[in-house]
Scaffold this motif. Structure first.
Motif, PDB file in Angstrom:
ATOM      1  N   ASP A  70       0.812  -1.228   0.000  1.00 64.50           N
ATOM      2  CA  ASP A  70       0.000   0.000   0.000  1.00 64.50           C
ATOM      3  C   ASP A  70       0.839   1.269   0.000  1.00 64.50           C
ATOM      4  OD1 ASP A  70      -2.275  -1.516  -0.022  1.00 64.50           O
ATOM      5  OD2 ASP A  70      -2.601  -1.418   2.146  1.00 64.50           O
ATOM      6  N   ARG A  71       2.079   1.179   0.449  1.00 62.60           N
ATOM      7  CA  ARG A  71       2.897   2.394   0.511  1.00 62.60           C
ATOM      8  C   ARG A  71       3.857   2.506  -0.680  1.00 62.60           C
ATOM      9  NH1 ARG A  71       7.388   1.297   5.316  1.00 62.60           N
ATOM     10  NH2 ARG A  71       9.058   0.625   3.914  1.00 62.60           N
ATOM     11  N   ARG A  72       3.583   1.763  -1.738  1.00 65.19           N
ATOM     12  CA  ARG A  72       4.414   1.875  -2.939  1.00 65.19           C
ATOM     13  C   ARG A  72       4.440   3.316  -3.437  1.00 65.19           C
ATOM     14  NH1 ARG A  72       1.569  -1.976  -6.966  1.00 65.19           N
ATOM     15  NH2 ARG A  72      -0.173  -0.875  -5.982  1.00 65.19           N
ATOM     16  N   GLU A  73       5.498   3.648  -4.145  1.00 68.08           N
ATOM     17  CA  GLU A  73       5.662   5.012  -4.632  1.00 68.08           C
ATOM     18  C   GLU A  73       5.545   5.047  -6.153  1.00 68.08           C
ATOM     19  OE1 GLU A  73       9.215   6.696  -2.808  1.00 68.08           O
ATOM     20  OE2 GLU A  73       8.898   5.405  -1.060  1.00 68.08           O
ATOM     21  N   THR A  74       5.577   6.242  -6.702  1.00 72.84           N
ATOM     22  CA  THR A  74       5.281   6.408  -8.132  1.00 72.84           C
ATOM     23  C   THR A  74       6.510   6.716  -8.975  1.00 72.84           C
ATOM     24  OG1 THR A  74       4.751   8.739  -7.720  1.00 72.84           O
ATOM     25  CG2 THR A  74       2.919   7.153  -7.692  1.00 72.84           C
ATOM     26  N   TYR A  75       7.714   6.510  -8.393  1.00 76.00           N
ATOM     27  CA  TYR A  75       8.881   6.752  -9.243  1.00 76.00           C
ATOM     28  C   TYR A  75       8.972   5.667 -10.315  1.00 76.00           C
ATOM     29  CZ  TYR A  75      11.447   3.324  -6.304  1.00 76.00           C
ATOM     30  OH  TYR A  75      11.860   2.201  -5.625  1.00 76.00           O
ATOM     31  N   ARG A  76       9.588   6.014 -11.414  1.00 76.82           N
ATOM     32  CA  ARG A  76       9.588   5.157 -12.599  1.00 76.82           C
ATOM     33  C   ARG A  76      10.479   3.939 -12.396  1.00 76.82           C
ATOM     34  NH1 ARG A  76      11.144   8.427 -17.671  1.00 76.82           N
ATOM     35  NH2 ARG A  76       9.181   9.421 -17.066  1.00 76.82           N
ATOM     36  N   ILE A  77       9.958   2.747 -12.648  1.00 70.62           N
ATOM     37  CA  ILE A  77      10.761   1.531 -12.578  1.00 70.62           C
ATOM     38  C   ILE A  77      11.842   1.600 -13.645  1.00 70.62           C
ATOM     39  CG2 ILE A  77      10.743  -0.977 -12.915  1.00 70.62           C
ATOM     40  CD1 ILE A  77       7.958  -1.025 -11.736  1.00 70.62           C
ATOM     41  N   GLY A  78      13.053   1.241 -13.250  1.00 71.34           N
ATOM     42  CA  GLY A  78      14.173   1.289 -14.179  1.00 71.34           C
ATOM     43  C   GLY A  78      14.931   2.599 -14.139  1.00 71.34           C
ATOM     44  N   GLN A 126       5.450  12.957 -14.221  1.00 75.12           N
ATOM     45  CA  GLN A 126       6.265  12.326 -15.259  1.00 75.12           C
ATOM     46  C   GLN A 126       6.682  10.922 -14.840  1.00 75.12           C
ATOM     47  OE1 GLN A 126       9.208  15.562 -15.484  1.00 75.12           O
ATOM     48  NE2 GLN A 126       8.786  15.647 -17.652  1.00 75.12           N
ATOM     49  N   GLN A 127       7.070  10.788 -13.536  1.00 68.99           N
ATOM     50  CA  GLN A 127       7.479   9.469 -13.041  1.00 68.99           C
ATOM     51  C   GLN A 127       6.304   8.493 -13.122  1.00 68.99           C
ATOM     52  OE1 GLN A 127       8.808  10.349  -9.114  1.00 68.99           O
ATOM     53  NE2 GLN A 127      10.843  11.006  -9.765  1.00 68.99           N
ATOM     54  N   GLN A 128       5.136   8.969 -12.721  1.00 66.06           N
ATOM     55  CA  GLN A 128       3.973   8.082 -12.693  1.00 66.06           C
ATOM     56  C   GLN A 128       3.573   7.654 -14.096  1.00 66.06           C
ATOM     57  OE1 GLN A 128       0.712   9.713 -10.547  1.00 66.06           O
ATOM     58  NE2 GLN A 128      -0.373   7.773 -10.450  1.00 66.06           N
ATOM     59  N   ALA A 129       3.767   8.554 -15.059  1.00 68.99           N
ATOM     60  CA  ALA A 129       3.370   8.221 -16.424  1.00 68.99           C
ATOM     61  C   ALA A 129       4.183   7.072 -16.973  1.00 68.99           C
ATOM     62  CB  ALA A 129       3.551   9.458 -17.319  1.00 68.99           C
ATOM     63  N   GLY A 130       5.454   6.990 -16.552  1.00 71.53           N
ATOM     64  CA  GLY A 130       6.293   5.921 -17.082  1.00 71.53           C
ATOM     65  C   GLY A 130       6.203   4.637 -16.304  1.00 71.53           C
ATOM     66  N   SER A 131       5.585   4.682 -15.111  1.00 70.75           N
ATOM     67  CA  SER A 131       5.642   3.515 -14.253  1.00 70.75           C
ATOM     68  C   SER A 131       4.794   2.371 -14.779  1.00 70.75           C
ATOM     69  CB  SER A 131       5.189   3.896 -12.835  1.00 70.75           C
ATOM     70  OG  SER A 131       3.830   4.262 -12.842  1.00 70.75           O
ATOM     71  N   THR A 132       3.651   2.659 -15.384  1.00 75.08           N
ATOM     72  CA  THR A 132       2.757   1.585 -15.822  1.00 75.08           C
ATOM     73  C   THR A 132       3.398   0.740 -16.908  1.00 75.08           C
ATOM     74  OG1 THR A 132       0.864   2.989 -15.310  1.00 75.08           O
ATOM     75  CG2 THR A 132       0.473   1.075 -16.717  1.00 75.08           C
ATOM     76  N   ARG A 133       4.033   1.393 -17.870  1.00 79.11           N
ATOM     77  CA  ARG A 133       4.673   0.656 -18.955  1.00 79.11           C
ATOM     78  C   ARG A 133       5.808  -0.237 -18.424  1.00 79.11           C
ATOM     79  NH1 ARG A 133       6.178   4.614 -21.352  1.00 79.11           N
ATOM     80  NH2 ARG A 133       8.383   4.705 -20.844  1.00 79.11           N
ATOM     81  N   GLN A 134       6.657   0.341 -17.542  1.00 78.60           N
ATOM     82  CA  GLN A 134       7.775  -0.423 -17.017  1.00 78.60           C
ATOM     83  C   GLN A 134       7.282  -1.565 -16.132  1.00 78.60           C
ATOM     84  OE1 GLN A 134      10.886  -0.089 -17.749  1.00 78.60           O
ATOM     85  NE2 GLN A 134      10.886   1.804 -18.915  1.00 78.60           N
ATOM     86  N   HIS A 135       6.258  -1.316 -15.342  1.00 77.85           N
ATOM     87  CA  HIS A 135       5.742  -2.343 -14.445  1.00 77.85           C
ATOM     88  C   HIS A 135       5.208  -3.538 -15.228  1.00 77.85           C
ATOM     89  CE1 HIS A 135       2.618  -3.721 -11.310  1.00 77.85           C
ATOM     90  NE2 HIS A 135       3.799  -4.228 -11.020  1.00 77.85           N
ATOM     91  N   ARG A 136       4.612  -3.257 -16.369  1.00 79.81           N
ATOM     92  CA  ARG A 136       4.082  -4.343 -17.178  1.00 79.81           C
ATOM     93  C   ARG A 136       5.209  -5.269 -17.611  1.00 79.81           C
ATOM     94  NH1 ARG A 136       1.870  -1.465 -20.958  1.00 79.81           N
ATOM     95  NH2 ARG A 136      -0.022  -1.144 -19.723  1.00 79.81           N
ATOM     96  N   ARG A 137       6.374  -4.687 -17.909  1.00 78.43           N
ATOM     97  CA  ARG A 137       7.499  -5.517 -18.328  1.00 78.43           C
ATOM     98  C   ARG A 137       7.960  -6.422 -17.189  1.00 78.43           C
ATOM     99  NH1 ARG A 137      12.610  -4.714 -17.514  1.00 78.43           N
ATOM    100  NH2 ARG A 137      12.399  -2.508 -17.021  1.00 78.43           N
TER     101      ARG A 137
END
Length: 650
Positions: A357-365, A630-641
């Motif tokens: 629940d406390r995950r953050e929104t910085y971009r994976i990778g 900006q970080q949040q926008a990239g997180s979904t794509r990276q998380h899917r990988r």
């Protein structure tokens, strides 16, 4: 008397055997004969028991005239417990000769103790120098681990050597720092029990157990103290004269000003300055607080508040406490070394849902602000490699940057080629620069020769005078996890790789140390949004996570520390909960070991500044940083990988 060769020697030996035990106590002998060497003491010169009055009764219980057989001393630091044991050694050599064994936690420490403490003890005392020949003389019987003297011998050994512990019968035993002893000595059981068996045939034996306690429930010195009469040193208040034990809870001071520390009397509320302590110690007395299981066993407990003026001050204790309040990693050391008490650690894993629940929104990778260098940990399975890449910053804060599941038979080169690409990648930092993986640790417990073959192709870490050294980027280390809680980095040894060694080293790591530390960090509270906006920092050791899925957090919290009775003694081990997987936890442990190899645990301010300079962290303006949207926008794509790499498929 018959006239024959050796008759005089036999007569003298016979008469010596009739001589009664000496009337001197251990403390009296020490005051009369012991000289503290400049090599081994901060206060060289004649020994004065009056400097540490609380040691007198402890030492005198070790004297032959005392009916006590076992003396237990649970203590804080800077109290003088080891020196009391060394006084016993000198006394035995001079006044009550017999076979004696002094046991340190390891053989290496026994050798160091022999050179730094026992040799000066003998050399500086005229009474002892006459009885123990110089080591350089021929057939002197004086070696690093053995000191012969008329009527007896002193053997020094380590608790990690079963051969040393059963080497000979011993009337006298000095067991130092027993909480540092291994749990089981080469499969032969508890080292204290092994050592005490050496004295079983002596009716007038003396056993002295000394230690700073470690972990509650597993502490040997706590176990022995609780079975004793549990004596505490009561000192008089200089105002009302009422006696009381010194307790840290009664210290009072102005916050942030340790030098203002004073002791509040439990009876009259008077505030006592530390310079009164000398008088208080001189007039103190030991008071038993329990009934011992055996009348021949006595136990003593002292915290470091009793340390004589000029050694460890009340201000020092307050300063350590305030630092521990800011950094929970320091609290265990404070409780053990200042309070002289075992530390009760909460090793229960945190609820994985709270971490999720406390995950953050910085971009994976991508490395967020605060991350200054990267490490990676790799777990090897039959059909895959799993790898976590982590960023580390000041005060051991960390960010999980990416997690890979590389599918493939680990006996074939293809999967190792995928790992090559992970290692070769440069990772984008939020400031725009790119960072390499500094150190990658790969578990060699499975597919050992395949791991060795891959590791050999890359730069390796070395062990230098200051510790671990990783001079090149993308250093790779083969590791093996050990169930030992003495240190995170344990030993470095040559790999057993047939004819292809060529300097390949395998590093042993203490996985219980890393797991216990991690679970403490995972329980650290997150500052509130209001607190962060007002400038509040995340606590030291705080772990940041991006938008990983549930399985990652379930694996990260999959183990528990279980205490079981083994051969009659408590032994703790980390065990996986049934039905759960723990690869994410293992990868995190290996990445933490990699950070230690790179230098995380010994970094000073200059090291952090050196890492920050190329990233321009200190001079960055807000416009240069990547915004949260900006970080949040990239997180979904990276998380899917990350999910597609294997977690959701399994």
């Amino acid at each position: 008397m018959a006239e024959f060769d050796g008759a005089l020697a036999i007569d003298l030996a016979w008469r010596g055997g009739l001589k009664p035990d000496p009337l001197l106590t251990v403390s009296q002998w020490s005051d009369k004969h012991r000289i503290l060497s400049q090599r081994a003491s901060s206060e060289p010169g004649k020994w004065r028991t009056s400097r540490t009055p609380y040691l007198k009764e402890i030492m005198d219980c070790l004297s032959p005239a005392s009916p006590v057989r076992r003396v237990v001393f649970m203590k804080g630091a800077q109290i003088g417990g080891t020196e009391a044991g060394n006084c016993l050694i000198g006394y035995v050599i001079h006044q009550a000769p017999g076979p004696m064994m002094a046991v340190s936690p390891t053989v290496e420490l026994a050798k160091r103790n022999s050179k730094q403490r026992i040799d000066p003890l003998i050399e500086e005392s005229e009474a002892l120098k006459e009885l123990v020949k110089p080591a350089r003389s021929r057939d002197s019987g004086n070696t690093v681990l053995s000191k012969e003297f008329p009527g007896g011998v002193l053997i020094l050994t380590g608790a990690n050597s079963a051969v040393g512990l059963r080497s000979m019968p011993a009337r006298y035993l000095f067991l130092d720092e027993v909480d540092g002893y291994p749990g089981d000595v080469e499969g032969e059981g508890d080292p204290i029990l092994l050592a005490e068996r050496r004295s079983a045939t002596f009716q007038r034996r003396k056993i002295f157990l000394v230690s700073t306690p470690n972990r509650k429930g597993l502490s040997r010195i706590e176990r022995e103290y609780l079975a004793s009469d549990q004596r505490k040193f009561h000192v008089p208040c200089p105002e009302c004269g009422e006696r009381q034990p010194l307790e840290f809870g009664n210290l009072t001071w102005d916050e942030g000003k340790p030098d203002t520390a004073r002791y509040r009397c439990a009876h009259c509320d008077a505030l006592i300055w530390e310079h009164h302590k000398t008088h208080m110690l001189e007039n103190g007395e030991w008071v038993a607080t329990a009934e011992a299981e055996s009348r021949q066993t006595v136990g003593f407990h002292l915290n470091s508040l009793y340390s004589p003026v000029g050694w460890f001050s009340w201000a020092d204790a307050v300063e350590m406490y305030e630092q521990a309040q800011k950094n929970p990693d320091l609290m265990k050391g404070f409780v053990n070394t200042v309070l002289g008490e075992p530390f009760e650690e909460a090793f229960e894993a945190p609820d994985w849902t709270r971490l999720y629940d406390r995950r953050e929104t910085y971009r994976i990778g991508e490395v967020p602000d605060g991350g200054l260098f990267l490490t990676a940990g790799v777990d090897v399975q039959k059909d895959r490699l799993e790898c976590e890449v982590m960023a580390w910053g000041r005060e051991k804060r960390s960010w999980s940057i990416d997690y890979f599941v590389l599918d493939g038979d680990t006996a074939r080169p293809e999967v190792w080629g995928q790992l090559d690409r992970v290692l070769a990648k440069d990772w984008k930092h939020a400031c725009g620069q790119r960072l390499p993986i500094r150190v990658m640790c790969v578990d060699s417990g499975y597919a050992t020769q395949d791991v060795y073959a891959w590791v050999r192709k890359h730069p390796q870490a070395t062990w230098g005078p200051a510790g671990a050294v990783a001079r090149q980027q993308r250093t790779v280390v083969a590791i093996k996890g050990r169930d030992r809680d003495t240190a995170l980095l344990l030993t470095v040894s040559k790999a057993d790789a047939g004819h292809r060694k060529r300097g390949l080293k395998v590093w042993s790591i203490g996985t219980p140390v890393a797991k216990g530390e991690l679970y403490r960090w995972l329980k650290l509270p997150r500052p509130t949004d209001e607190g962060l906006e007002s400038g509040e920092s995340y606590p030291p050791g705080y772990c940041h996570f991006p938008q990983y899925n549930e399985e990652f957090f379930k694996q990260l919290t999959a183990e528990r520390l279980i205490t079981r009775m083994v051969k009659g003694f408590p032994q703790a081990s980390w065990e996986k909960e049934p039905g759960k997987r723990n690869e994410a936890l293992d990868c995190r442990v290996y990445a933490r070991a990699a950070a230690s190899i790179y230098g995380l645990d010994r970094f000073e301010e200059k090291h952090w500044r050196r890492l920050e300079e190329p990233l321009r962290i200190a001079d960055m303006s807000e416009d240069e940083t990547i915004s949260a949207p900006q970080q949040q926008a990239g997180s979904t794509r990276q998380h899917r990988r990350v999910i597609q790499s294997g977690y959701m498929r399994r």
